[in-house]
Design an enzyme around this catalytic site. Structure first.
Site, PDB file in Angstrom:
ATOM      1  N   ILE A   1      62.631  56.020  57.200  1.00  0.00           N
ATOM      2  CA  ILE A   1      62.291  56.756  56.521  1.00  0.00           C
ATOM      3  C   ILE A   1      62.428  58.258  56.831  1.00  0.00           C
ATOM      4  CG2 ILE A   1      60.070  58.846  56.524  1.00  0.00           C
ATOM      5  CD1 ILE A   1      59.067  55.602  56.573  1.00  0.00           C
TER       6      ILE A   1
ATOM      7  N   ALA B   1      53.718  59.269  60.202  1.00  0.00           N
ATOM      8  CA  ALA B   1      53.969  57.639  60.563  1.00  0.00           C
ATOM      9  C   ALA B   1      52.895  57.423  61.342  1.00  0.00           C
ATOM     10  CB  ALA B   1      54.981  58.523  61.791  1.00  0.00           C
ATOM     11  N   ARG B   2      52.487  57.795  62.075  1.00  0.00           N
ATOM     12  CA  ARG B   2      51.138  57.131  63.545  1.00  0.00           C
ATOM     13  C   ARG B   2      50.131  58.575  63.466  1.00  0.00           C
ATOM     14  NH1 ARG B   2      51.493  53.426  59.328  1.00  0.00           N
ATOM     15  NH2 ARG B   2      51.750  50.960  59.865  1.00  0.00           N
TER      16      ARG B   2
ATOM     17  N   GLU C   1      41.457  55.674  61.846  1.00  0.00           N
ATOM     18  CA  GLU C   1      41.382  55.945  60.593  1.00  0.00           C
ATOM     19  C   GLU C   1      40.232  55.123  59.971  1.00  0.00           C
ATOM     20  OE1 GLU C   1      44.753  54.990  58.613  1.00  0.00           O
ATOM     21  OE2 GLU C   1      45.941  56.787  59.691  1.00  0.00           O
TER      22      GLU C   1
ATOM     23  N   HIS D   1      46.089  58.941  55.014  1.00  0.00           N
ATOM     24  CA  HIS D   1      47.124  57.385  54.368  1.00  0.00           C
ATOM     25  C   HIS D   1      47.330  57.577  53.359  1.00  0.00           C
ATOM     26  CE1 HIS D   1      48.441  54.817  57.832  1.00  0.00           C
ATOM     27  NE2 HIS D   1      49.340  55.084  56.921  1.00  0.00           N
TER      28      HIS D   1
END
Length: 308
Positions: free
Chosen positions: A150, A226-227, A256, A274
Site C-alpha cells: 500500500i 491502516a489500523r 470499530e 473502513h
C-alpha cells in the site's frame, strides 16, 4: 444441508457478497445466523476479516483452514491457530491499489476543503464568509509510514501528482528509491501529510503518540488507512481540539464501529467507516484470491499468501 462438500463458515455479514462464489464448490454457513453446534463442529474452513477477532474458534472443533479476506490480520490469534495446526492465508497485496487510491482521496478531500465546502452549500451559507484556501498537492510533502504494497502504491501515485515523498519503517528497504527518514518523529517533523500504511501488531500500538502529532504540527494532516491501533486516539482528539494538529482523515479506528459521540465536536476531522478497499473491482479480485486459497488447500496444494 448436504454435507458431501466442505463446509465453510462466513464470520460477518460484510462477507455475504462472497457466498455465491463459494457455493460453486462449498456449502456455506453464516455465523450471524446463530448456527447450531452440530453444524459448527463440521466446519472445515472459515472466511473472516482480519480486523475482527475470531471468538468462535473453540466451537469449530474440525476447523482446518482460515481464509482471511483482507490483507491485514492483526485481530487473528495466529499462535492459537498454529497450535491447532490450522492453515491461515490472507489476501496478500490484492487491495493495495484501491487502499492507496483512497488515501489519496482523503488527502485531497482534507487539503482542498471538500467536506467544508459541501457542508457550506447544504447549510445555505455559500458567500457568507471568506473562502478557505486549500493547498495543492505539489505544495505538500508526504510522509508514508510503512512501505509495503500500500505504501509503495501511494508513493507512486503521489510522485506522479508532484508531491515530495519520504517514508519511514522499522526496517530499511534498499530496493526502494524513495528516501527513508531515520525515525518516525523525523518523518512527522518534515512532512505536511503523514499517511499510515503500516501493518499493525503489538510492537507498534499507539506509535503515533502525542510526540508524533506535535511533530506533525498545527498545519499537518494525519491520514490513516491502516489500523486504528497505530494511533493514540485520546492524544489525537486532544491535539485536534487544542489546535496542535491541523487535521486528521481516518478510515480506521481503535474500536470499530467507532462510537459517534467519541468524535462529536472534534474539529477538522474527516471520518469514513473502513471503506478504503471497498470497490467493486477489488471485491471481485479479493474474492478470487480467497476462493483460490480455499481451492488449493482442499486440493492438497500449497495455498498462496500463507501466513501460518
Amino acid at each position: 444441508m448436504p454435507m458431501s462438500r466442505p463446509l465453510v463458515l462466513l464470520t460477518t455479514p460484510q462477507l455475504d457478497f462472497a457466498a455465491p462464489a463459494l457455493l460453486e464448490r462449498y456449502d456455506v454457513v453464516r455465523w450471524w445466523e446463530a448456527p447450531p453446534n452440530e453444524l459448527l463442529q463440521r466446519v472445515k474452513a472459515l472466511v473472516c476479516m482480519g480486523h475482527h477477532p475470531l471468538h468462535m474458534l473453540d466451537r469449530l472443533t474440525d476447523l482446518a483452514m482460515v481464509a482471511c479476506f483482507t490483507a491485514g490480520y492483526d485481530a487473528i490469534d495466529l499462535a492459537a491457530l498454529r497450535e491447532r495446526n490450522i492453515v491461515v492465508c490472507n489476501a496478500g497485496e490484492a487491495a493495495a491499489e484501491p487502499v492507496a487510491e483512497f488515501a489519496l482521496a482523503l488527502i485531497l478531500a482534507s487539503t482542498r476543503n471538500v467536506a467544508w465546502g459541501n457542508a457550506l452549500v447544504h447549510a445555505g451559507h455559500w458567500g457568507d464568509g471568506p473562502i478557505r484556501l486549500g493547498r495543492g498537492l505539489p505544495e505538500l510533502k508526504l510522509g508514508i509510514v510503512g512501505m509495503g504494497a500500500i505504501g509503495r502504491a501511494l508513493a507512486a501515485k503521489a510522485d506522479v501528482l508532484g508531491m515530495s515523498v519520504h517514508w519511514w519503517g522499522p526496517r530499511a528497504k534498499p530496493e526502494i528509491s524513495t528516501p527513508r527518514m531515520a525515525t518516525l518523529l523525523e518523518l512527522a517533523a518534515q512532512c505536511d501529510v503523514l499517511a499510515l500504511c503500516a501493518r499493525s501488531d503489538e510492537t507498534n500500538r499507539h506509535m503515533v503518540s502525542r510526540a508524533a502529532l506535535d511533530a506533525l504540527g498545527p498545519t499537518g494532516l494525519l491520514v490513516n488507512v491502516a489500523r486504528g491501533q497505530l494511533v493514540d486516539e485520546d492524544a489525537l482528539r486532544n491535539a485536534l481540539c487544542e489546535g496542535r494538529l491541523g487535521a486528521a482523515a481516518l478510515d480506521v479506528f481503535e474500536v470499530e464501529p467507532t462510537p459517534a459521540d467519541r468524535w462529536a465536536g472534534i474539529p477538522n476531522l474527516l471520518a469514513t467507516p473502513h471503506i478504503a478497499g471497498a470497490t467493486k473491482g477489488n471485491a471481485v479480485g479479493m474474492t478470487a484470491v480467497m476462493r483460490d486459497n480455499l481451492d488449493r488447500f482442499f486440493d492438497g496444494l500449497a495455498p498462496s499468501n500463507r501466513i501460518v
